[in-house]
Design a protein around this motif. Sequence first.
Motif, short mmCIF file in Angstrom:
data_model
loop_
_atom_site.label_atom_id
_atom_site.label_comp_id
_atom_site.label_asym_id
_atom_site.label_seq_id
_atom_site.Cartn_x
_atom_site.Cartn_y
_atom_site.Cartn_z
N GLY A 126 72.39 83.02 62.72
CA GLY A 126 72.43 84.31 62.03
C GLY A 126 72.27 85.47 62.99
N ILE A 127 71.39 85.32 63.95
CA ILE A 127 71.18 86.36 64.96
C ILE A 127 72.44 86.54 65.80
CG2 ILE A 127 69.88 86.94 67.04
CD1 ILE A 127 67.43 85.68 65.64
N ASP A 128 73.09 85.43 66.14
CA ASP A 128 74.34 85.50 66.91
C ASP A 128 75.42 86.24 66.13
OD1 ASP A 128 73.24 84.17 69.05
OD2 ASP A 128 74.05 82.21 68.50
N LYS A 129 75.50 86.02 64.82
CA LYS A 129 76.51 86.71 64.00
C LYS A 129 76.28 88.21 63.99
CE LYS A 129 77.44 82.81 60.98
NZ LYS A 129 77.44 82.27 59.63
N VAL A 130 75.03 88.61 63.89
CA VAL A 130 74.71 90.05 63.91
C VAL A 130 74.99 90.64 65.29
CG1 VAL A 130 72.82 91.71 63.71
CG2 VAL A 130 73.01 89.86 62.06
N ASP A 131 74.64 89.90 66.33
CA ASP A 131 74.87 90.37 67.70
C ASP A 131 76.36 90.55 67.99
OD1 ASP A 131 72.16 90.42 68.18
OD2 ASP A 131 72.12 88.54 69.31
N ARG A 146 78.74 91.26 65.79
CA ARG A 146 79.21 92.46 65.09
C ARG A 146 78.83 93.72 65.86
NH1 ARG A 146 77.19 90.44 59.37
NH2 ARG A 146 79.00 89.21 58.79
N THR A 147 77.62 93.75 66.36
CA THR A 147 77.15 94.90 67.14
C THR A 147 77.95 95.04 68.42
OG1 THR A 147 74.93 94.57 66.24
CG2 THR A 147 75.11 95.96 68.19
N THR A 186 88.58 98.45 61.35
CA THR A 186 87.98 97.12 61.23
C THR A 186 87.33 97.00 59.86
OG1 THR A 186 87.53 97.05 63.60
CG2 THR A 186 86.33 95.51 62.22
N THR A 187 87.75 95.99 59.10
CA THR A 187 87.19 95.79 57.77
C THR A 187 86.13 94.69 57.74
OG1 THR A 187 89.01 94.32 57.17
CG2 THR A 187 89.24 96.65 56.58
N ASP A 188 86.24 93.70 58.65
CA ASP A 188 85.27 92.61 58.67
C ASP A 188 85.26 91.95 60.04
OD1 ASP A 188 83.34 90.89 57.57
OD2 ASP A 188 84.85 89.40 57.04
N VAL A 189 84.05 91.58 60.48
CA VAL A 189 83.87 90.83 61.73
C VAL A 189 82.98 89.65 61.37
CG1 VAL A 189 82.97 90.85 64.07
CG2 VAL A 189 84.03 92.90 63.14
N GLU A 190 83.50 88.43 61.61
CA GLU A 190 82.76 87.24 61.22
C GLU A 190 82.86 86.17 62.30
OE1 GLU A 190 82.56 84.23 57.38
OE2 GLU A 190 84.11 85.76 57.49
N LEU A 191 81.73 85.56 62.63
CA LEU A 191 81.68 84.49 63.62
C LEU A 191 81.48 83.17 62.90
CD1 LEU A 191 81.56 83.76 66.69
CD2 LEU A 191 79.09 83.93 66.48
N ASN A 244 81.40 79.13 63.89
CA ASN A 244 81.32 78.24 65.04
C ASN A 244 81.48 79.07 66.30
OD1 ASN A 244 80.90 75.99 63.35
ND2 ASN A 244 83.10 75.77 63.07
N SER A 245 82.54 78.89 67.05
CA SER A 245 82.75 79.71 68.25
C SER A 245 84.01 80.56 68.12
CB SER A 245 82.82 78.81 69.48
OG SER A 245 83.91 77.93 69.37
N THR A 246 84.48 80.76 66.90
CA THR A 246 85.67 81.55 66.65
C THR A 246 85.28 82.87 65.99
OG1 THR A 246 86.96 79.53 66.31
CG2 THR A 246 87.93 81.58 65.53
N LEU A 247 85.77 83.96 66.54
CA LEU A 247 85.50 85.29 66.00
C LEU A 247 86.70 85.73 65.18
CD1 LEU A 247 83.65 87.78 65.89
CD2 LEU A 247 84.80 88.60 67.94
N PHE A 248 86.46 85.96 63.88
CA PHE A 248 87.50 86.43 62.97
C PHE A 248 87.29 87.92 62.75
CE2 PHE A 248 86.98 81.96 61.96
CZ PHE A 248 88.29 81.51 61.88
#
Length: 98
Positions: free
Chosen positions: A27-32, A34-35, A49-54, A56-60
């Motif tokens: 969860g911390i990695d997902k927030v990091d 996005r930042t 940008t409408t959405d940033v989502e991590l 596994n190791s893929t950034l969507f």
Amino acid sequence: MSRRENDNLSMQDALSAFIKKNKLQDGIDKVDVRTAWSNLMGNGVQNYTTDVELKNSTLFVSLSSSVLREELSLGKSKIIQMINQELGKDLVKKLVLR
């Protein structure tokens, strides 16, 4: 009441132990991520940008501009490198722009 493991524990060590024990690193990695995206891309890209989502190791990254999506797709490897450098670890392996 829980037992103390060590009386002389630094704040960083205590937080690291808490994060590890409660499995919060993902969860911390997902927030990091996005930042890092918003810091690196700036206001121009962030407005589209409408959405940033991590996952596994893929950034969507969802973008509202097809022109910007095409432009950014030319520099995917550079963006991945910049994000990983900003995070200080190899977290993103693949970038998907949609």
